[in-house]
Design an enzyme around this catalytic site. Structure first.
Site, PDB file in Angstrom:
ATOM      1  N   HIS A  60      44.955  55.097  43.509  1.00  0.00           N
ATOM      2  CA  HIS A  60      44.369  54.124  42.583  1.00  0.00           C
ATOM      3  C   HIS A  60      45.385  53.032  42.289  1.00  0.00           C
ATOM      4  CE1 HIS A  60      46.571  56.871  39.959  1.00  0.00           C
ATOM      5  NE2 HIS A  60      46.421  56.058  38.919  1.00  0.00           N
ATOM      6  N   HIS A  62      46.975  51.845  39.672  1.00  0.00           N
ATOM      7  CA  HIS A  62      47.941  51.841  38.584  1.00  0.00           C
ATOM      8  C   HIS A  62      49.335  51.761  39.201  1.00  0.00           C
ATOM      9  CE1 HIS A  62      45.194  53.680  35.226  1.00  0.00           C
ATOM     10  NE2 HIS A  62      45.096  52.367  35.315  1.00  0.00           N
ATOM     11  N   ASP A  64      52.306  52.906  38.881  1.00  0.00           N
ATOM     12  CA  ASP A  64      53.172  54.026  39.244  1.00  0.00           C
ATOM     13  C   ASP A  64      52.696  54.748  40.497  1.00  0.00           C
ATOM     14  OD1 ASP A  64      50.987  54.833  37.651  1.00  0.00           O
ATOM     15  OD2 ASP A  64      51.988  56.674  37.019  1.00  0.00           O
ATOM     16  N   HIS A  65      51.626  54.237  41.103  1.00  0.00           N
ATOM     17  CA  HIS A  65      51.115  54.849  42.336  1.00  0.00           C
ATOM     18  C   HIS A  65      51.125  53.896  43.532  1.00  0.00           C
ATOM     19  CE1 HIS A  65      49.626  58.642  40.472  1.00  0.00           C
ATOM     20  NE2 HIS A  65      49.706  57.876  39.402  1.00  0.00           N
ATOM     21  N   HIS A 140      39.202  58.793  36.247  1.00  0.00           N
ATOM     22  CA  HIS A 140      40.373  58.217  35.596  1.00  0.00           C
ATOM     23  C   HIS A 140      39.960  56.885  34.983  1.00  0.00           C
ATOM     24  CE1 HIS A 140      44.502  57.992  34.601  1.00  0.00           C
ATOM     25  NE2 HIS A 140      44.852  57.076  35.485  1.00  0.00           N
ATOM     26  N   ASP A 210      45.292  60.654  39.690  1.00  0.00           N
ATOM     27  CA  ASP A 210      45.257  61.141  38.317  1.00  0.00           C
ATOM     28  C   ASP A 210      43.791  61.414  37.959  1.00  0.00           C
ATOM     29  OD1 ASP A 210      47.849  60.219  38.619  1.00  0.00           O
ATOM     30  OD2 ASP A 210      47.783  58.825  36.971  1.00  0.00           O
ATOM     31  N   HIS A 268      53.184  64.966  38.238  1.00  0.00           N
ATOM     32  CA  HIS A 268      52.803  63.826  37.386  1.00  0.00           C
ATOM     33  C   HIS A 268      53.087  64.144  35.919  1.00  0.00           C
ATOM     34  CE1 HIS A 268      50.318  60.436  35.819  1.00  0.00           C
ATOM     35  NE2 HIS A 268      50.710  59.874  36.950  1.00  0.00           N
TER      36      HIS A 268
END
Length: 301
Positions: A60, A62, A64-65, A140, A210, A268
């Site tokens: 996805h 976001h 941090d990914h 999410h 997530d 995570h």
């Protein structure tokens, strides 16, 4: 099947932890799963050859990914990469990456393909003779998919003793491994089962990060050899998990148990916790075979 955890902590990079990124080696192929900041540094640290990575799967959008992806793509260019690179991820990832490349006057000397995903149903996104990859729709704050990687073991294993006793030439080995019968010079037909052993069981790896606790994924990941399931919070912060649409260690373990997977890898983690062993302790009240991801940790299955 080998899994290398490049990063497995939530939200922001720190001097001692990295955001989500994993490398899965299965059937002699390397798949990069998510690409948080610092991914290419971690790849170098673990002496992983960049040119072996030809497919990247982003869960996805976001940061941090996937914030490490444009840097990795640029480094591939600086290293004079020639292999095609395929990127799988939510619709919008192509625009984001190409905008950064254009704004910086960068380019790739190799073919860069984007496979943008929109479906809310599980779908096959990659398949060859050895591996099949399908999405695991997750819940999410933004559109998110996990990925199920599964081996395709179509070839049987040769029974060399039986083959040599019948003086069968090596030129027939591939036919035998593919399931074919053999006709001897005198016309006798030897059934394939007399010359081979069954193929190894097909290994599978399910990546889920997530997501809220969501039992609808169970039919997709059922009986997997390994499930990676996010466990951002402990049960004492279950209210935060619901608010931020994440999961707790107990919830990850519950999914593992209900899906009858063989191993659960958790990660995570919120950086609010100083000791990740507590996650394992909580999860093992529900499910026995719990492994803790940590930066640099390697697992072989």
């Amino acid at each position: 099947m080998k899994l290398t955890i490049l990063g497995c902590y939530a939200a922001t990079p720190r001097t001692i932890t990295n955001p989500t990124s994993q490398l899965l080696e299965i059937k002699n192929q390397m798949f990069l799963i998510d690409c948080g900041e610092g991914t290419q540094v971690q790849l170098r640290k673990h002496k992983i050859k960049f040119d072996r990575i030809n497919r990247v799967f982003i869960s996805h959008l976001h940061g941090d990914h996937f914030y490490g992806l444009v840097g990795l793509i640029s480094t591939f260019m600086l290293l004079n990469r020639v292999n095609d690179l395929h990127v799988y991820g939510p619709k919008g990832i192509k625009e984001i990456i190409l905008l950064q490349l254009r704004a910086s006057g960068s380019f790739t000397g190799y073919n860069l393909y984007f496979h943008e995903l929109e479906s809310k149903e599980s779908e096959v996104v990659f398949e060859d003779d050895n591996v099949i990859v399908k999405t695991i729709p997750l819940k999410h704050r933004v559109y998110t998919n996990g990925y199920l990687f599964k081996e395709k073991n179509t070839q049987r294993k040769l029974d060399i003793v039986a083959i040599e006793e019948l003086n069968i030439d090596k030129c027939y080995y591939q036919k035998i491994k593919s399931g074919g019968n053999i006709t001897l010079d005198d016309g006798t037909i030897i059934a394939n089962e007399e010359l081979t052993f069954p193929p190894n069981p097909e290994k599978s790896y399910a990546f889920c990060s997530d997501t809220l606790y969501d039992e609808s994924i169970i039919p997709i990941i059922e009986n997997s050899d390994v499930l990676y399931h996010e466990s951002t919070f402990l049960e004492s912060e279950a209210h935060l998990a619901e608010k931020t649409m994440h999961s707790t260690a107990i919830q990850a373990a519950t999914i593992a148990k209900k899906a009858n997977v063989k191993n659960l890898v958790m990660g995570h983690y919120s950086t609010r916790y100083g000791n990740i062993e507590i996650f394992k302790e909580e999860a093992q009240t529900i499910f026995d075979n719990v492994l803790l991801a940590d930066d640099g940790r390697e697992f072989e299955f």
